[in-house]
Structure formats: C-alpha cells, structure tokens
Design an enzyme around this catalytic site. Sequence first.
Site, PDB file in Angstrom:
ATOM      1  N   HIS A   1       0.842  -1.226   0.000  1.00  0.00           N
ATOM      2  CA  HIS A   1       0.000   0.000   0.000  1.00  0.00           C
ATOM      3  C   HIS A   1       0.864   1.258   0.000  1.00  0.00           C
ATOM      4  CE1 HIS A   1      -3.422  -2.537   1.483  1.00  0.00           C
ATOM      5  NE2 HIS A   1      -2.437  -3.154   2.112  1.00  0.00           N
TER       6      HIS A   1
ATOM      7  N   SER B   1      16.179  20.675 -17.208  1.00  0.00           N
ATOM      8  CA  SER B   1      14.974  21.452 -17.458  1.00  0.00           C
ATOM      9  C   SER B   1      15.354  22.710 -18.238  1.00  0.00           C
ATOM     10  CB  SER B   1      14.349  21.832 -16.114  1.00  0.00           C
ATOM     11  OG  SER B   1      13.628  23.035 -16.230  1.00  0.00           O
TER      12      SER B   1
ATOM     13  N   LYS C   1      17.412  21.147 -11.985  1.00  0.00           N
ATOM     14  CA  LYS C   1      16.706  19.876 -12.171  1.00  0.00           C
ATOM     15  C   LYS C   1      17.445  18.818 -12.966  1.00  0.00           C
ATOM     16  CE  LYS C   1      12.511  19.283 -12.167  1.00  0.00           C
ATOM     17  NZ  LYS C   1      11.192  19.264 -12.795  1.00  0.00           N
TER      18      LYS C   1
ATOM     19  N   GLU D   1       9.986   7.842 -17.374  1.00  0.00           N
ATOM     20  CA  GLU D   1       8.684   8.475 -17.616  1.00  0.00           C
ATOM     21  C   GLU D   1       8.161   8.139 -19.012  1.00  0.00           C
ATOM     22  OE1 GLU D   1       8.609  12.500 -14.938  1.00  0.00           O
ATOM     23  OE2 GLU D   1       9.925  12.487 -16.670  1.00  0.00           O
TER      24      GLU D   1
END
Length: 459
Positions: free
Chosen positions: A156, A277, A283, A290
């Site tokens: 969970h 980025s 970043k 992804e």
Amino acid sequence: MAKVWSKRFDNALNPFIEKFNASIGFDRKLILEDLECSIAHAKMLGKTQVLSSSETLQIIDGLKKIKEEYLEGKFLPSPPSEDIHYCIEEKLISLIGETGKKLHTGRSRNDQVGTDIRLWLRKEIDNVEILITDLQKSFLNLAKSNIYTLIPGYTHMQRAQPLSLAHHFLAYLEMFQRDRERFKEVRSRVNTSPLGAAALAGTKIKIDRKFTAQELGFEKIYKNSIDAVSDRDFCIEFVSASALLMSHLSKISEEIILWVTDEFSFAKLTDKCATGSSLMPQKKNPDVPELIRGKTGRVYGHLQALLTMVKGLPLAYNKDFQEDKEPLFDTAETISSCVKAMTILINEGLELNIDKLSDSVENDFSNATDLADYLVDKQVPFRTAYQVVGEIVKYCLERKMLFKSLKIDDFKKFHPKFDEDVFSNLEPINVVKSRISEGGTGFQQVEKEINNWQKKLLF
Ligand code: ARG
C-alpha cells in the site's frame, strides 16, 4: 497506373478514395517477407509443375533482383501501388514481362498478407526474446552486487518489511521470464502457415502447402482455409503479451521515478540517462522511465484497437484487417525500444544511494512483524503477540521512540516472555536474514535464486 481489376470497372477510383484504400505507406515494411513468401510460392509452383522450370527461374531471379534493388536503396515501394503485394507483382512484371503475371497463380493477397505478417512477427518475437534476456542479465548483475543492501519493502506504499535489494530486483527477473514464456507460446501459434488457403476456399491449382510451409520455416499449416485467412488471434496475442511486458517496465519505471525524488533519495540518475529542465537550472529529470511509463498507454491502446477490429467480423477476409498492421508495427517498435532503454538505464543510469537505503530501514517499525514472531517463537499465539506489538508501536509513537530505543524492562511490561535477545532480533539485517522460507528474502534464499538465474541466463 491501371489497377489490376480495371477491366471489370468503367471508371477510375476517386483519388481521395484511392489514397484512403491504400496501405503501401505502411505495409512496405513487409517487403522482405513478401519477397520471401513469393519466392517460396514460385518454387512450389515449379515443383508441382504448374510453372515450367524456366518460368520458375525467371520469376525467382526477378524477385531476387527486386530484393537487391531494394537493399541498395534503388527501389522504394510507393504509390500509386495500392499495397506491397501489388507493388511487387507490378515491379516483377515490369522486370521480367509476361511470366511475371504467373506468380499470383493459386494464391490470393488474403493468404499472402497473413503469411507476410507471420514471417515478420516471428522475427520480431525472436528479437524481443534476445532483448528481454539482456534486460534480465542487467537486473541479475544489479542483484548480484546488492544481496546485502537493504531496502524498505512496501505494501500500500506504506513501509512494510525490510528486504534484500537483490530480492526486489529478482522479482523483476521473474516477471520478465513470464514475458519470455508468453512470447514463446505466441511464437508457436504465429509459426503456422496460412499460405495456400487462397482467397478463403483453397484452390483447384495443384499446390503443395506443406512444401511452402517448410520453405518458410513454419512448423505447421492451418487446417481450415477459412480460418487461415480469418485468423488475427496471433496479432492480438502478441500485443497482449506486449501489454503485460509494458506493465512490468512501467512498474520498475515508476519505482525508479520515486527512488530518485528528493523525498526517497534511494538512487540518483547518472548524466547518461537524465535530462535537464529548460527553466529550472537545478533539475535532473527521469525522462527515460517516464517515457517508458507513458508509452505503456499506447501499447494498451493497440490491444484495444485490435480486439475491437475483430469484434463481430464475419468470416473470412475483411478489409478491416488492413488495420492490423500499424498497431502491430508500433507495438513491436515500442517494446523493443523500451526494453533497450530500460537495459541501458539499469546498466548505466542508476547510482544507488546505499547509505540512504540502509539508513531508511533502521528508523521505522518495519521490524514489527519480527517482534511478534519473536513472541511466537516463545509459544505466544500469533494473534496475541500481534496485539502486544500493536500496543508497543502505539507506546513508541506517542513518545517518538523506536523499538530499539526501549529498555528490556519496557518490553517486559508488555509481555513477560521478552528477553535481552529481542534486540538482535530487531536489527534489520537479522530481520531479513531470518526470512528463510522458500522464495523469501533471506540471504541464503536470495543467493540460491541468484545461482539459479546465473545458470539459466549466463550459461
Ligand atoms: N492490403 C491488404 C491488407 O493489408 C492486403 C489484402 C487485401 N485483400 C483483399 N481481399 N482486398 O489487408
């Protein structure tokens, strides 16, 4: 260019409809398979003496010449040919003349296209099998060097029990093994020849289906000519196996994305597999996992498209089938690029933060089950032990303490069977070590599994 059927029609096709109807834009991908299929068919017609030996030779030489020109970049299948099958027939006739018109004897584009797709898919499956094996090897290497690295296990998405990190990676090896098995099963059904079913009914021309099947390396032939040209189950099975493979890739992608967040910090991405980025200078983005996670959607979509394509279709060939190719091609391309990208990511894209990993299993209650099992070892019924530990957890939480910061007398207040040895039982390394059940995360079990994988994959 006049259509082969133009004699039966009075008028030419509407130009828009002509384009709408054509598949040459994408089925040219099947050129080598179509040539292979035609060569086998021509050889067979020679063998059964439907064609004379000089006609057979002329046709086969013509087809080989087309292949040569194509490989040298001198021939690109393109409109106005409607599809790859007509395109090659037209090219053959232009190369060798009248004899070329004999190639299509005793066959139809319906059994021809089915044969081409199967030949193409069989190769793709063999390729994906190699790629998945490479991916498994990468996971195995990572597992080998992380037997004693601990990681919190979650259920969970809540801390559950500590694990050997190797055990975590070995779980992926199992998933990918099932993927390989599935592709292998699909391959055996792909490897069935529909050639010779002709349009749907078979043919009166003297053909030898077993001969062409053997020439093309098919294991068997379809027993029913209608089924042979109607079947697209194998495409759906392939895309379905691919969808499951993508679900596994997407799962590990998601974990990597979480692991490289500041919040988790279980790992860092190396520069080889991360991007920056355009706006935020600090970043480092996990674009690779992804993208893999994102591409999973398109494969699921292709599965839906194919299932819907066949729904309610009457026997036998219907033009709907032309729609099988793009989803199939895109699925094969997507899975192979995703498996390759994941292999690179695993091999050279991840830097595990071992300190953070071991630290994180030290400071939580993921050894609570072991505290209960400690009492079970001392003959306390499990449910009672579980409730005692529940009380201890609550006690600790209220005081911002961990089990290890309690004194033995504190433990004894909750149950008299607690003794000094409880502390070593609570250490994460011992917690993991004690999971000796078969398939568990105990180090011995993990080592045994690593050896098994080593034998399976590397020898
Ligand atoms: N381009 C067609 C396809 O991809 C080839 C088969 C055409 N057969 C036919 N009867 N129209 O499905």
